[in-house]
Design a protein around this motif. Structure first.
Motif, PDB file in Angstrom:
ATOM      1  N   ARG A 127       1.101  28.786  15.923  1.00 46.92           N
ATOM      2  CA  ARG A 127      -0.048  27.992  15.486  1.00 46.92           C
ATOM      3  C   ARG A 127       0.342  26.521  15.349  1.00 46.92           C
ATOM      4  O   ARG A 127       1.430  26.206  14.885  1.00 46.92           O
TER       5      ARG A 127
ATOM      6  N   TYR B 154      -0.531  12.830  10.629  1.00 43.80           N
ATOM      7  CA  TYR B 154      -1.325  12.875   9.392  1.00 43.80           C
ATOM      8  C   TYR B 154      -2.423  11.815   9.403  1.00 43.80           C
ATOM      9  O   TYR B 154      -2.201  10.681   9.791  1.00 43.80           O
TER      10      TYR B 154
ATOM     11  N   ILE C 285       2.090   7.311   2.359  1.00 41.92           N
ATOM     12  CA  ILE C 285       1.845   8.745   2.157  1.00 41.92           C
ATOM     13  C   ILE C 285       3.140   9.499   2.429  1.00 41.92           C
ATOM     14  O   ILE C 285       3.743   9.354   3.473  1.00 41.92           O
TER      15      ILE C 285
ATOM     16  N   ILE D  76       1.091  16.028   2.855  1.00 42.44           N
ATOM     17  CA  ILE D  76       0.175  16.595   3.851  1.00 42.44           C
ATOM     18  C   ILE D  76       0.635  18.011   4.116  1.00 42.44           C
ATOM     19  O   ILE D  76       1.579  18.269   4.841  1.00 42.44           O
ATOM     20  N   THR D  77      -0.034  18.913   3.475  1.00 44.27           N
ATOM     21  CA  THR D  77       0.427  20.301   3.589  1.00 44.27           C
ATOM     22  C   THR D  77      -0.300  20.970   4.730  1.00 44.27           C
ATOM     23  O   THR D  77      -1.466  20.711   4.994  1.00 44.27           O
ATOM     24  N   SER D  78       0.398  21.825   5.369  1.00 46.49           N
ATOM     25  CA  SER D  78      -0.265  22.628   6.395  1.00 46.49           C
ATOM     26  C   SER D  78      -0.858  23.833   5.696  1.00 46.49           C
ATOM     27  O   SER D  78      -0.387  24.265   4.653  1.00 46.49           O
ATOM     28  N   THR D  79      -1.897  24.360   6.254  1.00 48.59           N
ATOM     29  CA  THR D  79      -2.559  25.491   5.594  1.00 48.59           C
ATOM     30  C   THR D  79      -1.624  26.671   5.466  1.00 48.59           C
ATOM     31  O   THR D  79      -1.746  27.482   4.565  1.00 48.59           O
ATOM     32  N   ALA D  80      -0.678  26.719   6.371  1.00 48.64           N
ATOM     33  CA  ALA D  80       0.258  27.848   6.332  1.00 48.64           C
ATOM     34  C   ALA D  80       1.080  27.842   5.064  1.00 48.64           C
ATOM     35  O   ALA D  80       1.529  28.871   4.594  1.00 48.64           O
TER      36      ALA D  80
ATOM     37  N   TYR E  35      -7.586  18.391   5.292  1.00 46.06           N
ATOM     38  CA  TYR E  35      -7.739  19.119   6.545  1.00 46.06           C
ATOM     39  C   TYR E  35      -8.604  20.341   6.287  1.00 46.06           C
ATOM     40  O   TYR E  35      -8.296  21.170   5.424  1.00 46.06           O
TER      41      TYR E  35
ATOM     42  N   GLU F  45       2.418  32.743  13.404  1.00 48.54           N
ATOM     43  CA  GLU F  45       2.445  31.539  12.552  1.00 48.54           C
ATOM     44  C   GLU F  45       3.172  30.395  13.222  1.00 48.54           C
ATOM     45  O   GLU F  45       2.749  29.263  13.171  1.00 48.54           O
TER      46      GLU F  45
ATOM     47  N   ALA G 233      -0.688  21.807  10.836  1.00 46.70           N
ATOM     48  CA  ALA G 233      -1.999  21.582  10.214  1.00 46.70           C
ATOM     49  C   ALA G 233      -2.616  20.235  10.586  1.00 46.70           C
ATOM     50  O   ALA G 233      -3.758  20.151  10.987  1.00 46.70           O
TER      51      ALA G 233
ATOM     52  N   ALA H 202       0.863  -1.183   0.000  1.00 47.28           N
ATOM     53  CA  ALA H 202       0.000   0.000   0.000  1.00 47.28           C
ATOM     54  C   ALA H 202       0.896   1.228   0.000  1.00 47.28           C
ATOM     55  O   ALA H 202       1.855   1.313   0.746  1.00 47.28           O
ATOM     56  N   LYS H 203       0.560   2.140  -0.866  1.00 52.74           N
ATOM     57  CA  LYS H 203       1.431   3.294  -1.076  1.00 52.74           C
ATOM     58  C   LYS H 203       1.551   4.106   0.196  1.00 52.74           C
ATOM     59  O   LYS H 203       0.572   4.439   0.826  1.00 52.74           O
TER      60      LYS H 203
ATOM     61  N   THR I  17      -4.603   3.711   0.481  1.00 49.25           N
ATOM     62  CA  THR I  17      -4.649   4.698   1.570  1.00 49.25           C
ATOM     63  C   THR I  17      -4.733   6.081   0.968  1.00 49.25           C
ATOM     64  O   THR I  17      -3.964   6.440   0.076  1.00 49.25           O
ATOM     65  N   MET I  18      -5.688   6.825   1.424  1.00 54.02           N
ATOM     66  CA  MET I  18      -5.855   8.186   0.924  1.00 54.02           C
ATOM     67  C   MET I  18      -5.837   9.143   2.097  1.00 54.02           C
ATOM     68  O   MET I  18      -6.483   8.910   3.115  1.00 54.02           O
ATOM     69  N   PRO I  19      -5.110  10.241   1.952  1.00 48.90           N
ATOM     70  CA  PRO I  19      -5.075  11.196   3.066  1.00 48.90           C
ATOM     71  C   PRO I  19      -6.411  11.914   3.171  1.00 48.90           C
ATOM     72  O   PRO I  19      -7.104  12.133   2.181  1.00 48.90           O
TER      73      PRO I  19
END
Lengths: 478, 308
Positions: free
Chosen positions: B272, B279, A465, A470-474, B249, B269, B275, A462-463, B244-246
Motif C-alpha cells: 500500500r 506531506y 512540520i 504526518i502519520t500514515s493510516t497504517a 489525510y 500493507e 499515507a 515558520a514552524k 503552516t498546518m498539515p
C-alpha cells in the motif's frame, strides 16, 4: 509662588462667540454645531436657538424651554432636592406590574406643556410612584438618574477639543470615521510623536477628525500635508475644532493621483493642467449663465455679440451687464486656478524634500499601496502609524514592509478599553463595553536597506512540520 | 537633538537610541572619543555617530550593524533606567488625549518617578507650555532634573522636591491639567484644585488599586469636580507570522478498495502506498497573540474642574 508665565489673560477665549463651533452636551451625548443667531439646531430631539449662548462662558449649562430658547442655569442649581429618607432594604416585596406609576403619558405631556422644568417633573413622578419609597437607596438613586436622563432638558456648551470630538464621532457616527475609537486615536497621536514644529503627512477618510487631531497637537506650528483621494480633501471634522485662522496656514493638501508623478519628477504644475480638471464645471457654468451661444474663445471680449440684432437700449444695457458678469466670472475663475496652482506647488515643495517627520494613515482605502508609497516622503528615523478597521490589510502591510525593508519596530496592535462605575458599594465595570476600536500598525523608518538579506528578523521562522507528525493510516493506533 | 524637536544629524551631547534588533535597544549619550560596547562590537562615537544622519545604519567593530535612532518619548519609555514602576505608552496616550494636552498647556504632575510620562507631556506641550513636576524623593527628583537637562527640555519644566499632599505643586492658578500618580491621591485633590487656572481644567489620577479609585472619586465629587470617569486601557500586540498546518489525510478520493479493507496481511500493507504522498500542508499569514500580556497597569480616573 508667583507664576512665572503670568496670570491667565484668556478671559475672552472663554466666551462663546457667534460663528464659532461649539459642542453641545447632555449626559454622554455630544453634538458639534456652529453658533448662529436665529438659526435652529436640533439636539436630542429638541429644537434649540443658540442666540442666548453668545457671550456666555464655555462650560455653561442652559435649560432649554419649550420654545427652544436657552436659559442660563446657575451652577449651584444642581442640588438634588430629593431628601428622601424613606427607603427599603431589598426588593423582595416589590412586584413589577407596570402599574406603580400613577401618572399617565398624557399627564406627563401636559406637565411638560405647562412648562414644568425637568427637576419638577421628576419630583412629580416620584410623588406619584407607589413603589418609590420601598426601593433601596441605591435603586432610588438609579431611578432618579434614569428619569433625569429622560426629562431634563439641559444642555452644556463646550469648547471643542480632540477628546470631545473623538468621543462624539465614535458615539454618533462611527461609520464616518471608520470606527476609529478615541483611545486608538490617542495611540496614533502618541506613537506618531505628533508635536509642534514637525511636518506631518496625513491621509485620512475620517471626516477630518484625524486631521484636526493632528493639527491640535501641532498647535499651529510646523506643517501638515493632507493627501486626498478624489476631487478634494474632506475637512468638516477639522472645522469643528474651531482653530484660529493662522492654523489653516500650516495646512496643505495634495492629490493622491499626482503622487506617482511627483515621485518620478514629472509633476506638471502648468495652468493648462489645472484647466483640464475644471473644464467640465466651467463649461456648465458658461452655458447656464449666458443666453447667447458663443465660442469659448469669446471670454473676456467686450465686443457686442454679433448675433444679437436688437437695437433696444434696454436690451443693449442688459447685454453689457451680461458681458461684464461673464468677464468677472472669467477673472474669478482665473484667480481661483492660479490659487489652486500655487497651493499645489507649495504642497509639492513640502513633499519633494522627502523629509517629512511622520505619516498618519486612517482610511477606508486598502492601506498597503498608500503606505509603501507615502513612506518615500518620510525622513529616516521617524515614526509612522496606519489605522485600519480590519486586521488583515495591516498584516499585508507588515509583510510587505518586512520584505522591502526601510522600517523597524513594526508593531500590530489593538487596544481594549473598559469603563467603570465607581460608587460606594456599587463599583464595577460598566455593563456594556466597546467590542473593538480598530487596529494600528506602527513603525519607525530607517535609511533604506542595501539588501533585504540583512533583515534583523523579528519573527520566529515558520514552524517546520516534523515528519512523524504526518502519520500514515497504517500506523494509527488510536 | 531634543526630545521636543527633531534634528537631522547627530551632534556631541545628543542622547540617541541604538537599535540592535527586535525588542533590543539602548540609549547612549554621544561623547567625542567615547566608545560603546554592543554584542555586535564597539561603536566609536566620534567616527560612527557624530555627524551621521539619524536613522543610519552603523557598522560596529566586530562587523555587525545597528541603527541609530532619534529619541522620542516613546522610545525613551521603553529604554529609560527605571527608578520606579513607570507608565507605558498605552496609558500615556490616553492621559494625553483625555487631559486635552496640546502646545501651550500648563501641566502639574506628581510624582515624577522615572520621568516616563513627564517626557511625553513635555513633547506635547512644547514650545510654549510648562510642566511643574513634584517628586518627594530627593535623588529621584535630582535624576529627573538631570535627564531633562540632557534631553534639552529643561526650559519647559520645573522640578520640585516636596510632598504634593502637604505642600501642593508649588504654583497656583496656572494649570490647565493636573496629573496624580501617588499612593494617596485623595489627599492631593485640594491642592490640585488650587493649581488650576480660574477657568478650570482637566484632572487625571492613576491608581493600581480599586480602593484608591473609590476614595479618589468620592473626594472629587465632594470637591465639586464633574464628568468623573474611570477607565482602564490595555494594548494587545499581534505577532505577525506565517503559520503552516498539515492537512489531514482522509483517504484516497475515489474511496478505492485499498482504504476500505482493513487487512492485516503484512505483504499487502507494504504494498500500500505511503499515507501522504509528499506531506501536504497549508500556510497562511496571520497574527497570533503573545502567550502572556499585561493584564493590568492601573485605573485612570478623569474629571473636570469647572470654573470657580
Amino acid at each position: 509662588m508667583a507664576d512665572p508665565l503670568g496670570v491667565e489673560s484668556d478671559e475672552e477665549e472663554c466666551r462663546i462667540c457667534e460663528g464659532e463651533y461649539v459642542v453641545l452636551k447632555r449626559g454622554e451625548v455630544y453634538k458639534s454645531v456652529q453658533v448662529e443667531k436665529r438659526k435652529k439646531v436640533i439636539f436630542e430631539k429638541q429644537w434649540i436657538f443658540m442666540d442666548n449662548a453668545v457671550g456666555q462662558l464655555y462650560g455653561s449649562t442652559f435649560e432649554v424651554d419649550s420654545g427652544g430658547i436657552l436659559n442660563l442655569r446657575k451652577p449651584k442649581q444642581d442640588e438634588d432636592s430629593t431628601d428622601n429618607k424613606e427607603a427599603g432594604l431589598d426588593n423582595r416585596h416589590i412586584v413589577d406590574d407596570g402599574k406603580s406609576q400613577k401618572l399617565t403619558r398624557d399627564d406627563i405631556e401636559s406637565l411638560k406643556e405647562q412648562g414644568l422644568k425637568g427637576q419638577e417633573i421628576i419630583q412629580q413622578l416620584i410623588d406619584n410612584s407607589t413603589t418609590f419609597k420601598d426601593k433601596t437607596e441605591f435603586a432610588q438613586e438609579k431611578y432618579i438618574k434614569k428619569k433625569k436622563k429622560k426629562y431634563e432638558s439641559n444642555v452644556t456648551v463646550l469648547k471643542p477639543s480632540c477628546r470631545i470630538l473623538a468621543m462624539m464621532y465614535h458615539g454618533r457616527e462611527p461609520g464616518k470615521i471608520c470606527h476609529l475609537r478615541y483611545d486608538t486615536l490617542a495611540h496614533m497621536l502618541t506613537m506618531g510623536n505628533i508635536h509642534a514644529g514637525s511636518k506631518i503627512i496625513v491621509f485620512e477618510t475620517c471626516a477630518g477628525l484625524v486631521l484636526g487631531s493632528v493639527m491640535e497637537r501641532m498647535g499651529g506650528h510646523g506643517s501638515v500635508v493632507q493627501m486626498y483621494p478624489g476631487g478634494g480633501p474632506v475637512r468638516a471634522g477639522m472645522e469643528s475644532f474651531g482653530f484660529p485662522s493662522h492654523f489653516h496656514e500650516t495646512l496643505h493638501e495634495f492629490p493622491l493621483c499626482k503622487v506617482n508623478a511627483l515621485l518620478s519628477g514629472t509633476l506638471n504644475l502648468d495652468e493648462k493642467d489645472m484647466d483640464s480638471q475644471s473644464n467640465d464645471s466651467a463649461d456648465k457654468e458658461q452655458s447656464g449663465s449666458s443666453q447667447v451661444s458663443s465660442g469659448g474663445g469669446e471670454e473676456g471680449s467686450s465686443e457686442p455679440q454679433s448675433m444679437e440684432v436688437s437695437l433696444d437700449p434696454a436690451e443693449a444695457k442688459k447685454r453689457e451687464e451680461r458681458e461684464k458678469l461673464r468677464e468677472q466670472k472669467a477673472q474669478e475663475k482665473k484667480a481661483k486656478l492660479e490659487e489652486k496652482r500655487k497651493r499645489l506647488a507649495a504642497a509639492a515643495a513640502l513633499l519633494e524634500g522627502r523629509n517629512a517627520d511622520g505619516l498618519v494613515i486612517a482610511s477606508r482605502f486598502s492601506p498597503c499601496s498608500a503606505l509603501l508609497c507615502l513612506l518615500k516622503f518620510v525622513a529616516p528615523s521617524r515614526p509612522f502609524v496606519v489605522y485600519c478597521q480590519y486586521r488583515e490589510p495591516l498584516i499585508e502591510c507588515y509583510t510587505k514592509l518586512r520584505e522591502q525593508g526601510g522600517a523597524i519596530s513594526l508593531r500590530l496592535t489593538d487596544s481594549w478599553l473598559r469603563h467603570y462605575q465607581v460608587l460606594p458599594n456599587r463599583t464595577h465595570p460598566v455593563l456594556l463595553m466597546s467590542g473593538g476600536g480598530g487596529y494600528l500598525l506602527s513603525g519607525i523608518t530607517v535609511a533604506a536597506a542595501a539588501s533585504g538579506a540583512q533583515q534583523k528578523s523579528s519573527e520566529p521562522a515558520a514552524k517546520r512540520i516534523k515528519l512523524d507528525e504526518i502519520t500514515s493510516t497504517a500506523d494509527s493506533s488510536a | 537633538m531634543s526630545f521636543v524637536e527633531y534634528s537631522e544629524f547627530i551632534k556631541e551631547g545628543d542622547v540617541v537610541i541604538i537599535f540592535l534588533g527586535h525588542e533590543s535597544m539602548m540609549p547612549i549619550k554621544v561623547e567625542a572619543g567615547a566608545q560603546t560596547q554592543t554584542r555586535y562590537g564597539a561603536i566609536r562615537h566620534s567616527s560612527d555617530l557624530i555627524g551621521r544622519r539619524f536613522g543610519s545604519k552603523v557598522t560596529c567593530s566586530k562587523g555587525g550593524w545597528v541603527y541609530v535612532l532619534h529619541p522620542t518619548p516613546e522610545l525613551w519609555t521603553v529604554n529609560l533606567p527605571h527608578r520606579t514602576q513607570i507608565l507605558y505608552s498605552t496609558d500615556i496616550a490616553n492621559i494625553t488625549l483625555m487631559l486635552d494636552l496640546k502646545p501651550g498647556s500648563v501641566v502639574c504632575e506628581s510624582g515624577t518617578g522615572s520621568g516616563s510620562l513627564s517626557h511625553a507631556i513635555l513633547r506635547t506641550i512644547a514650545p510654549s507650555g510648562h510642566l511643574h513636576t513634584v517628586e518627594f524623593h530627593a535623588q529621584r527628583a535630582e535624576k529627573a532634573a538631570q535627564e531633562f537637562r540632557d534631553h534639552k527640555v529643561a526650559h519647559l519644566v520645573t522640578v520640585r522636591n516636596q510632598d504634593v499632599c502637604k505642600e501642593g505643586f508649588g504654583v497656583v492658578g496656572v494649570a490647565d491639567a493636573v496629573f496624580l500618580d501617588i499612593p494617596s491621591p485623595w489627599e492631593a485633590i485640594v491642592h490640585a484644585k488650587k493649581a488650576f487656572k480660574r477657568k478650570g481644567g482637566r484632572l487625571c489620577s492613576f491608581s493600581p488599586c480599586i480602593e484608591q479609585v473609590q476614595r479618589t472619586c468620592e473626594t472629587l465629587l465632594e470637591q465639586g469636580f464633574g464628568e468623573i470617569c474611570t477607565l482602564e486601557v490595555l494594548q494587545r500586540v499581534h505577532d505577525v507570522r506565517s503559520v503552516t498546518m498539515p492537512l489531514v489525510y482522509l483517504g484516497p478520493e475515489d474511496g478505492g478498495p485499498e482504504s476500505a479493507k482493513m487487512t492485516t496481511d503484512p505483504a499487502a500493507e507494504e504494498a500500500r502506498p505511503v499515507a501522504n504522498p509528499g506531506y501536504q500542508s497549508v500556510t497562511c499569514r496571520t497574527a497570533t497573540p503573545p502567550r502572556e500580556m499585561a493584564g493590568h497597569t492601573g485605573y485612570l480616573t478623569f474629571a473636570t474642574k469647572p470654573r470657580g
